[in-house]
Design an enzyme around this catalytic site. Structure first.
Site, PDB file in Angstrom:
ATOM      1  N   ARG A  60     -18.506   0.558   7.654  1.00  0.00           N
ATOM      2  CA  ARG A  60     -19.346  -0.412   6.958  1.00  0.00           C
ATOM      3  C   ARG A  60     -18.483  -1.497   6.317  1.00  0.00           C
ATOM      4  O   ARG A  60     -18.964  -2.539   5.909  1.00  0.00           O
ATOM      5  CB  ARG A  60     -20.179   0.279   5.871  1.00  0.00           C
ATOM      6  CG  ARG A  60     -21.142   1.330   6.434  1.00  0.00           C
ATOM      7  CD  ARG A  60     -21.795   2.111   5.321  1.00  0.00           C
ATOM      8  NE  ARG A  60     -20.794   2.650   4.406  1.00  0.00           N
ATOM      9  CZ  ARG A  60     -21.042   3.025   3.147  1.00  0.00           C
ATOM     10  NH1 ARG A  60     -22.263   2.934   2.665  1.00  0.00           N
ATOM     11  NH2 ARG A  60     -20.093   3.500   2.396  1.00  0.00           N
ATOM     12  N   GLU A  90       0.832  -1.210   0.000  1.00  0.00           N
ATOM     13  CA  GLU A  90       0.000   0.000   0.000  1.00  0.00           C
ATOM     14  C   GLU A  90       0.866   1.259   0.000  1.00  0.00           C
ATOM     15  O   GLU A  90       1.793   1.386   0.787  1.00  0.00           O
ATOM     16  CB  GLU A  90      -0.938   0.008   1.214  1.00  0.00           C
ATOM     17  CG  GLU A  90      -1.923  -1.158   1.243  1.00  0.00           C
ATOM     18  CD  GLU A  90      -2.905  -1.153   0.055  1.00  0.00           C
ATOM     19  OE1 GLU A  90      -2.956  -0.151  -0.667  1.00  0.00           O
ATOM     20  OE2 GLU A  90      -3.605  -2.171  -0.129  1.00  0.00           O
TER      21      GLU A  90
END
Ligand code: PCA
Length: 204
Positions: free
Chosen positions: A90, A80
Site C-alpha cells: 500500500r 537506514e
C-alpha cells in the site's frame, strides 16, 4: 575493477522525478574510493524491487551495494540502520490500519541490520555540513524490500557492505510540496559520493 551497485527508484505517486534515480544515474560509471559505480533503475513495488536488486547482484557481483530511495517529507538524508521482513504494497498512502504480515522473503529472518560504516559516514557528512541522521525504519514499502532482499541475498558474504539511504524531496519538487523539506540534488549527490568514498576506504 570492483563495482559498487547503486540503485535508484523510478518516480512514483505522480512525481515527475525521483531524487534517488536522479542521483544514481548521475554517478553511473564514476570511480569513487576505488569503486566503480554501476547504477540500476528499480521499479516501485516490493516484489519488483526485490527481484531487480537480487538480479543485479547476481549479474554484477558487486563489492558493495547501496540502495537510494526517496522519502518525501524527511528533513535530511536518512542512513537506514534496519530492514524488516515485511512487505506492504500500500506504500506511503497507508497511513493507518494493519499492514498485515506479508514477508519480503518467506521463512527468512525478521530483520537485518545495514552493513555500512554508518558512524563514519555520518561523521564525514557532519564535517561537510550536509544534514543527515541514522534512521531506525526504512518503512515497509519498496525501499525496505530492496534493502532487505539485498541483505538477505548477501547474508553469507558478510564482507560485502550493503545499506540504504533515504533522500528528501529534490528542491525541484518543492512547488508540489511547499510545506515539506527538500534539498537540492547537487548537495544530495555530493553526500552520496562522500558515503561511497567512506565505504571505499573501509574496504582498502
Ligand atoms: N521511495 C519509496 C519507494 C520508492 C522510493 O523512492 C519507499 O520509501 O519505499
Amino acid at each position: 575493477m570492483q563495482l559498487l551497485l547503486l540503485t535508484g527508484f523510478e518516480p512514483f505517486h505522480g512525481e515527475r522525478i525521483n531524487s534517488s534515480w536522479e542521483i544514481a544515474r548521475q554517478l553511473d560509471g564514476e570511480l569513487i574510493g576505488g569503486l566503480q559505480i554501476k547504477s540500476v533503475r528499480v521499479p516501485v513495488g516490493c516484489g519488483k524491487a526485490a527481484r531487480r536488486v537480487t538480479g543485479a547482484i547476481v549479474r554484477y557481483r558487486p563489492r558493495a551495494v547501496i540502495g537510494l530511495g526517496e522519502a518525501g517529507g524527511r528533513p535530511c538524508l536518512s542512513l537506514e540502520r534496519v530492514a524488516i521482513n515485511l512487505a506492504d504494497d500500500r506504500g506511503n498512502h497507508a497511513r493507518s490500519g494493519d499492514p498485515g504480515v506479508t514477508p519480503v522473503v518467506r521463512g527468512a529472518p525478521d530483520a537485518y541490520f545495514a552493513r555500512l560504516p554508518l558512524a563514519a559516514i555520518l561523521r564525514e557528512l557532519d564535517r561537510k555540513h550536509i544534514p543527515a541522521s541514522v534512521s531506525l525504519t526504512a518503512g515497509a514499502y519498496a525501499c525496505n524490500a530492496l534493502m532487505y532482499s539485498a541483505l538477505h541475498h548477501l547474508r553469507r558474504k558478510p564482507g560485502v557492505p550493503v545499506g540504504f539511504i533515504h533522500l528528501p524531496y529534490d528542491a525541484r519538487q518543492s512547488p508540489r510540496h511547499r510545506s515539506l523539506p527538500s534539498l537540492p540534488i547537487p548537495i544530495m549527490e555530493n553526500a552520496v559520493r562522500i558515503a561511497i568514498a567512506v565505504i571505499g576506504r573501509s574496504l582498502a
